[in-house]
Design a protein around this motif. Sequence first.
Motif, PDB file in Angstrom:
ATOM      1  N   LEU A   1       0.833  -1.207   0.000  1.00  0.00           N
ATOM      2  CA  LEU A   1       0.000   0.000   0.000  1.00  0.00           C
ATOM      3  C   LEU A   1       0.867   1.258   0.000  1.00  0.00           C
ATOM      4  CD1 LEU A   1      -2.860  -0.995   2.499  1.00  0.00           C
ATOM      5  CD2 LEU A   1      -3.013  -0.782   0.022  1.00  0.00           C
ATOM      6  N   LYS A   2       1.963   1.220   0.763  1.00  0.00           N
ATOM      7  CA  LYS A   2       2.871   2.364   0.800  1.00  0.00           C
ATOM      8  C   LYS A   2       3.528   2.573  -0.557  1.00  0.00           C
ATOM      9  CE  LYS A   2       6.823   4.185   3.350  1.00  0.00           C
ATOM     10  NZ  LYS A   2       7.799   3.936   4.446  1.00  0.00           N
ATOM     11  N   SER A   3       3.915   1.451  -1.203  1.00  0.00           N
ATOM     12  CA  SER A   3       4.556   1.548  -2.514  1.00  0.00           C
ATOM     13  C   SER A   3       3.568   2.088  -3.561  1.00  0.00           C
ATOM     14  CB  SER A   3       5.050   0.161  -2.925  1.00  0.00           C
ATOM     15  OG  SER A   3       5.599   0.198  -4.223  1.00  0.00           O
ATOM     16  N   LEU A   4       2.336   1.601  -3.530  1.00  0.00           N
ATOM     17  CA  LEU A   4       1.324   2.089  -4.475  1.00  0.00           C
ATOM     18  C   LEU A   4       1.011   3.556  -4.250  1.00  0.00           C
ATOM     19  CD1 LEU A   4      -1.147  -0.957  -4.461  1.00  0.00           C
ATOM     20  CD2 LEU A   4       0.386  -0.282  -6.305  1.00  0.00           C
ATOM     21  N   SER A   5       0.997   3.979  -2.986  1.00  0.00           N
ATOM     22  CA  SER A   5       0.736   5.385  -2.669  1.00  0.00           C
ATOM     23  C   SER A   5       1.843   6.276  -3.217  1.00  0.00           C
ATOM     24  CB  SER A   5       0.604   5.560  -1.162  1.00  0.00           C
ATOM     25  OG  SER A   5       0.443   6.913  -0.835  1.00  0.00           O
ATOM     26  N   ASN A   6       3.100   5.822  -3.088  1.00  0.00           N
ATOM     27  CA  ASN A   6       4.237   6.604  -3.615  1.00  0.00           C
ATOM     28  C   ASN A   6       4.177   6.694  -5.132  1.00  0.00           C
ATOM     29  OD1 ASN A   6       5.243   7.028  -1.037  1.00  0.00           O
ATOM     30  ND2 ASN A   6       6.559   5.213  -1.106  1.00  0.00           N
ATOM     31  N   ASP A   7       3.754   5.587  -5.797  1.00  0.00           N
ATOM     32  CA  ASP A   7       3.632   5.606  -7.253  1.00  0.00           C
ATOM     33  C   ASP A   7       2.568   6.618  -7.683  1.00  0.00           C
ATOM     34  OD1 ASP A   7       5.533   3.708  -7.465  1.00  0.00           O
ATOM     35  OD2 ASP A   7       4.189   2.036  -7.933  1.00  0.00           O
ATOM     36  N   GLY A   8       1.467   6.685  -6.922  1.00  0.00           N
ATOM     37  CA  GLY A   8       0.407   7.629  -7.252  1.00  0.00           C
ATOM     38  C   GLY A   8       0.853   9.071  -7.124  1.00  0.00           C
TER      39      GLY A   8
END
Length: 416
Positions: free
Chosen positions: A405-412
Motif C-alpha cells: 500500500l505504501k509503494s502504491l501510494s508513492n507511485d500515485g
Amino acid sequence: INVHGPYQNSSSFSQNEISLPTKQIGKAPMFMKIIVSEARPAFSQRKAASLLRRGFAASSRFDERGQKYRDTMTESTRRLVERFGESDQQRRFALSKAITLVESNLEKHQEQANLLLQHLLQRKGGQDMNFFRLGIAGPPGAGKSTLIEAFGSKLLSEKAISKLAVVCIDPSSTFSGGSILGDKTRMMHLATHPQAYIRPSANGGTFGGLSAYTDDVVSLCRAAQYDFVIVESVGLGQSEIEVAKSVDMMVLVLPPAGGDELQGVKKGIVEVAETIVINKADGDLLPAARRTASDYKAATRYVSHHRHPDWSIPPVILVSSHTQTGLDELWGQIQRYWKTMEGNGNLFRKRQDQSRYWTWKNLNRLLMKRILCHAEATVEDLYEKLDGGQITPRVASKQLMESMLKSLSNDGKRDK
C-alpha cells in the motif's frame, strides 16, 4: 447512391445515413450510402435490420457512440469489430479471435480486449431477455459433455433455438499449467453443425469451476448473435459454485449412485442448482439412477428456504443421453424457469447482481496482479524471517500488505 423512403417529400421526413462497405476494387474499397426515411418507422427499421444482419451496414449511430473507443483501437481490433457485423462465417471467425484476445494475459492485449468488449456492449445495448445462459455442472464422469451433445443437437434439429454456443472449461495442470481441452471430442456432431459454436478454455488454476474470463467469453457469444449459451464447468466438488455467477440457470448433472440423501442435504453445489439431472439412466444403471433421483428429491426439500418462492424446489429429472429419454422434460423445465424468472423480474435482478459480482472479482484479480509486481523487493526479506521462524505467515502477510500500500501510494504521488 441515395435511396429515399416513399414519403421523401413529407414534412416529417428525417434522414438516417447508413454506410455500406461493399467490395474492394484493387486497393480502394468501394462504399455506398443509403439514406433511409424515418417517416415510416416500420419500413426503415426492417430495412436497416436486414442490412445489418447480412453484414452490409454499420449504422452511423453506432459509429458516433463508440467513436471514443475506436480511436484508441489497433487496426486488428477495429477489424474484429467490423467482422462482428458481417456474415455468420465472419462473426464466427471474429468470435474465436476475440476470445483469444480476452483470455490473453499480456497487458497490451488486455487493453484492446477492454475496448472491444465495451464497443460491442454499446452496439448491442442493454439486457436481452431473448438471450439465455445455461450452466452445466457436476462431478467428473457424470456425462456432462455427452449430455450437451445430445441436448444441443436436439434443440437445433427441432429449431427450438436458432444458434448455440458451448463454452467448455477444462482444468489446468497444477504443475505445468497446461490443459487437454478435450471436451470438444465428445461433441462431434455439434462441432460440425453450422449453427453451433464450441470453445474449450483452460481455467488457468482459477477456483470455482470457471476461468477468469468466462463471463467475458459469454458476452462475446451474445455479441456474435448466439441466443443460447451453455457453459460447461470443470468437474466440480461440493463447494465450487462460481459457475452460478455466470449463468441464468444452473443444472447439476449427477451419475447414478451419486450419493445418498445426506449428500444432497450438504450445502454447496446442490444449494444453487435450479434443476438436478440424474444422467446415464438406462440399461443396468436405471435402477441405481431411480434410487439416486429419489434420494435427491427428498433432500432438496431441506435446502429450499433461500430460493425464490416461484422456484423453491428444484426438479429432479432422469435423463439418458444415449436413448435421449428425459431431454424433452429437461427442455420443458428450462423454458418454465426462463418464463417464470423473466415474468417476475428475477432474471433481470440476477444479471444485475452477477455484473456487480464480476466487477469486484476482476478488481481482486487486478489488485493481486499489481501487488505481485511490487512484491519482489519486499518478499525476500520476509521469506528469510519466515524460514528462520522469526515471524508467522499471518504477520508476514500484514507487513507485506502495508508495504504494498505504501509503494502504491508513492507511485500515485509520482504520477501526479
